[in-house]
Design a protein around this motif. Structure first.
Motif, PDB file in Angstrom:
ATOM      1  N   TRP A  50      -3.387 -18.260  24.373  1.00  0.00           N
ATOM      2  CA  TRP A  50      -3.226 -18.010  23.044  1.00  0.00           C
ATOM      3  C   TRP A  50      -4.318 -17.881  22.154  1.00  0.00           C
ATOM      4  CZ3 TRP A  50      -4.907 -21.274  19.207  1.00  0.00           C
ATOM      5  CH2 TRP A  50      -5.271 -22.520  19.788  1.00  0.00           C
ATOM      6  N   ASN A  51      -5.542 -18.699  22.476  1.00  0.00           N
ATOM      7  CA  ASN A  51      -6.646 -18.770  21.678  1.00  0.00           C
ATOM      8  C   ASN A  51      -7.469 -17.545  21.858  1.00  0.00           C
ATOM      9  OD1 ASN A  51      -7.804 -19.426  24.036  1.00  0.00           O
ATOM     10  ND2 ASN A  51      -8.569 -21.412  23.426  1.00  0.00           N
ATOM     11  N   ASP A  52      -7.093 -16.388  22.434  1.00  0.00           N
ATOM     12  CA  ASP A  52      -7.811 -15.175  22.921  1.00  0.00           C
ATOM     13  C   ASP A  52      -7.679 -14.049  21.721  1.00  0.00           C
ATOM     14  OD1 ASP A  52      -9.460 -13.540  24.671  1.00  0.00           O
ATOM     15  OD2 ASP A  52      -7.434 -12.422  25.509  1.00  0.00           O
ATOM     16  N   CYS A  53      -6.956 -14.523  20.667  1.00  0.00           N
ATOM     17  CA  CYS A  53      -6.490 -13.655  19.622  1.00  0.00           C
ATOM     18  C   CYS A  53      -7.475 -14.163  18.468  1.00  0.00           C
ATOM     19  CB  CYS A  53      -5.111 -14.003  19.205  1.00  0.00           C
ATOM     20  SG  CYS A  53      -4.219 -12.997  17.912  1.00  0.00           S
ATOM     21  N   THR A  54      -8.298 -12.986  18.146  1.00  0.00           N
ATOM     22  CA  THR A  54      -9.284 -13.380  16.986  1.00  0.00           C
ATOM     23  C   THR A  54      -9.280 -11.695  16.288  1.00  0.00           C
ATOM     24  OG1 THR A  54     -11.022 -12.476  18.506  1.00  0.00           O
ATOM     25  CG2 THR A  54     -10.676 -14.929  18.452  1.00  0.00           C
ATOM     26  N   GLY A  55     -10.344 -11.917  15.395  1.00  0.00           N
ATOM     27  CA  GLY A  55     -10.617 -10.590  14.309  1.00  0.00           C
ATOM     28  C   GLY A  55      -9.580  -9.907  14.239  1.00  0.00           C
ATOM     29  N   ALA A  56      -9.805  -8.479  14.297  1.00  0.00           N
ATOM     30  CA  ALA A  56      -8.850  -7.624  13.930  1.00  0.00           C
ATOM     31  C   ALA A  56      -7.454  -7.549  14.364  1.00  0.00           C
ATOM     32  CB  ALA A  56      -9.621  -6.039  13.979  1.00  0.00           C
ATOM     33  N   GLU A  57      -7.472  -7.849  15.813  1.00  0.00           N
ATOM     34  CA  GLU A  57      -6.246  -8.232  16.393  1.00  0.00           C
ATOM     35  C   GLU A  57      -5.217  -9.242  15.837  1.00  0.00           C
ATOM     36  OE1 GLU A  57      -4.653  -8.475  20.990  1.00  0.00           O
ATOM     37  OE2 GLU A  57      -6.626  -9.754  20.474  1.00  0.00           O
ATOM     38  N   LYS A  58      -5.905 -10.383  15.537  1.00  0.00           N
ATOM     39  CA  LYS A  58      -5.476 -11.396  14.890  1.00  0.00           C
ATOM     40  C   LYS A  58      -4.850 -10.833  13.291  1.00  0.00           C
ATOM     41  CE  LYS A  58      -5.841 -16.185  14.151  1.00  0.00           C
ATOM     42  NZ  LYS A  58      -6.463 -17.518  14.328  1.00  0.00           N
ATOM     43  N   ASP A  59      -5.493 -10.275  12.663  1.00  0.00           N
ATOM     44  CA  ASP A  59      -5.143  -9.628  11.377  1.00  0.00           C
ATOM     45  C   ASP A  59      -4.080  -8.820  11.528  1.00  0.00           C
ATOM     46  OD1 ASP A  59      -7.360 -11.159  10.452  1.00  0.00           O
ATOM     47  OD2 ASP A  59      -8.701  -9.518  10.087  1.00  0.00           O
ATOM     48  N   ALA A  60      -3.844  -7.762  12.608  1.00  0.00           N
ATOM     49  CA  ALA A  60      -2.830  -7.012  12.645  1.00  0.00           C
ATOM     50  C   ALA A  60      -1.601  -7.794  13.124  1.00  0.00           C
ATOM     51  CB  ALA A  60      -3.420  -6.036  13.610  1.00  0.00           C
ATOM     52  N   LEU A  61      -1.726  -8.796  13.889  1.00  0.00           N
ATOM     53  CA  LEU A  61      -0.667  -9.578  14.218  1.00  0.00           C
ATOM     54  C   LEU A  61      -0.192 -10.250  13.264  1.00  0.00           C
ATOM     55  CD1 LEU A  61      -1.552 -10.960  17.663  1.00  0.00           C
ATOM     56  CD2 LEU A  61       0.194  -9.257  17.264  1.00  0.00           C
ATOM     57  N   ARG A  62      -0.999 -11.042  12.329  1.00  0.00           N
ATOM     58  CA  ARG A  62      -0.438 -11.443  10.995  1.00  0.00           C
ATOM     59  C   ARG A  62       0.426 -10.562  10.222  1.00  0.00           C
ATOM     60  NH1 ARG A  62      -0.436 -16.711   8.849  1.00  0.00           N
ATOM     61  NH2 ARG A  62       0.799 -16.328   7.223  1.00  0.00           N
ATOM     62  N   VAL A  63       0.201  -9.317   9.909  1.00  0.00           N
ATOM     63  CA  VAL A  63       1.005  -8.355   9.155  1.00  0.00           C
ATOM     64  C   VAL A  63       2.213  -8.136   9.713  1.00  0.00           C
ATOM     65  CG1 VAL A  63       1.077  -5.868   8.525  1.00  0.00           C
ATOM     66  CG2 VAL A  63      -1.319  -6.980   8.160  1.00  0.00           C
ATOM     67  N   ARG A  64       2.325  -8.209  11.365  1.00  0.00           N
ATOM     68  CA  ARG A  64       3.613  -8.102  12.038  1.00  0.00           C
ATOM     69  C   ARG A  64       4.406  -9.323  11.697  1.00  0.00           C
ATOM     70  NH1 ARG A  64       1.636  -6.011  17.947  1.00  0.00           N
ATOM     71  NH2 ARG A  64       3.592  -7.145  18.308  1.00  0.00           N
ATOM     72  N   PHE A  65       3.560 -10.368  11.713  1.00  0.00           N
ATOM     73  CA  PHE A  65       4.402 -11.706  11.492  1.00  0.00           C
ATOM     74  C   PHE A  65       4.881 -11.914  10.225  1.00  0.00           C
ATOM     75  CE2 PHE A  65       3.927 -16.275   9.945  1.00  0.00           C
ATOM     76  CZ  PHE A  65       4.878 -16.485  10.879  1.00  0.00           C
ATOM     77  N   ASP A  66       4.392 -11.375   9.158  1.00  0.00           N
ATOM     78  CA  ASP A  66       4.649 -11.531   7.829  1.00  0.00           C
ATOM     79  C   ASP A  66       5.881 -10.528   7.640  1.00  0.00           C
ATOM     80  OD1 ASP A  66       2.966 -13.511   7.120  1.00  0.00           O
ATOM     81  OD2 ASP A  66       1.274 -12.026   6.298  1.00  0.00           O
ATOM     82  N   ALA A  67       6.045  -9.296   8.226  1.00  0.00           N
ATOM     83  CA  ALA A  67       7.025  -8.353   8.348  1.00  0.00           C
ATOM     84  C   ALA A  67       8.245  -8.822   8.743  1.00  0.00           C
ATOM     85  CB  ALA A  67       6.657  -7.002   8.718  1.00  0.00           C
ATOM     86  N   LEU A  68       8.016  -9.721   9.842  1.00  0.00           N
ATOM     87  CA  LEU A  68       9.080 -10.257  10.556  1.00  0.00           C
ATOM     88  C   LEU A  68       9.892 -11.269   9.782  1.00  0.00           C
ATOM     89  CD1 LEU A  68       7.864 -10.607  14.314  1.00  0.00           C
ATOM     90  CD2 LEU A  68       9.819  -9.295  13.541  1.00  0.00           C
ATOM     91  N   LYS A  69       8.875 -12.146   9.353  1.00  0.00           N
ATOM     92  CA  LYS A  69       9.489 -13.139   8.242  1.00  0.00           C
ATOM     93  C   LYS A  69      10.221 -12.601   7.213  1.00  0.00           C
ATOM     94  CE  LYS A  69       6.363 -15.640   6.875  1.00  0.00           C
ATOM     95  NZ  LYS A  69       5.355 -16.723   6.310  1.00  0.00           N
ATOM     96  N   ALA A  70       9.736 -11.604   6.447  1.00  0.00           N
ATOM     97  CA  ALA A  70      10.129 -10.984   5.389  1.00  0.00           C
ATOM     98  C   ALA A  70      11.738 -10.196   5.722  1.00  0.00           C
ATOM     99  CB  ALA A  70       9.358  -9.864   4.716  1.00  0.00           C
ATOM    100  N   ASN A  71      11.698  -9.830   6.920  1.00  0.00           N
ATOM    101  CA  ASN A  71      13.000  -9.256   7.353  1.00  0.00           C
ATOM    102  C   ASN A  71      14.095 -10.102   7.664  1.00  0.00           C
ATOM    103  OD1 ASN A  71      14.704  -7.957  10.140  1.00  0.00           O
ATOM    104  ND2 ASN A  71      14.138  -6.273   8.739  1.00  0.00           N
ATOM    105  N   VAL A  72      13.596 -11.318   8.344  1.00  0.00           N
ATOM    106  CA  VAL A  72      14.639 -12.374   8.524  1.00  0.00           C
ATOM    107  C   VAL A  72      14.975 -12.962   7.259  1.00  0.00           C
ATOM    108  CG1 VAL A  72      15.179 -14.520   9.692  1.00  0.00           C
ATOM    109  CG2 VAL A  72      13.840 -12.555  10.852  1.00  0.00           C
TER     110      VAL A  72
END
Length: 107
Positions: free
Chosen positions: A66-88
């Motif tokens: 889990w802690n392998d996620c850093t930098g731009a990859e983590k930023d991109a996942l944050r965008v996906r996560f926020d979209a999932l939350k908003a959708n639900v």
């Protein structure tokens, strides 16, 4: 025999229960749906959103810690996560509005 959800890297016994409540009883179920749909189903079933839980799932499905996620990859996942939350959240709001409308309450 199917592998439990907790056989996915980064996930434990609590994950088995949470995913089962959302209709995903096996690791194969989660893999078939992919991380975004699986996490969306968790949220829709009442799991509180938690960014680390989301990206731990994404990383685990890739066989990564889990802690392998850093930098731009983590930023991109944050965008996906926020979209999932908003959708639900939108799905719940629409469902609530429809239920209230059905019983005659206008909002």
């Amino acid at each position: 025999m199917s592998d439990p959800v907790s056989s996915i890297r980064n996930l434990g016994p609590a994950s088995d229960r949470a995913f089962a409540r959302a209709g995903m009883a096996t690791a194969e179920d989660v893999r078939a749906l992919g991380p975004d749909e699986a996490y969306r189903r968790l949220l829709a079933n009442g799991t509180k959103p938690h960014f680390i839980g989301y990206y731990a799932l994404v990383m685990g499905l890739q066989g990564r810690p889990w802690n392998d996620c850093t930098g731009a990859e983590k930023d991109a996942l944050r965008v996906r996560f926020d979209a999932l939350k908003a959708n639900v959240a939108t799905d719940h709001s629409a469902a609530l509005a429809a239920a209230l409308d059905e019983v005659g309450v206008r909002i």
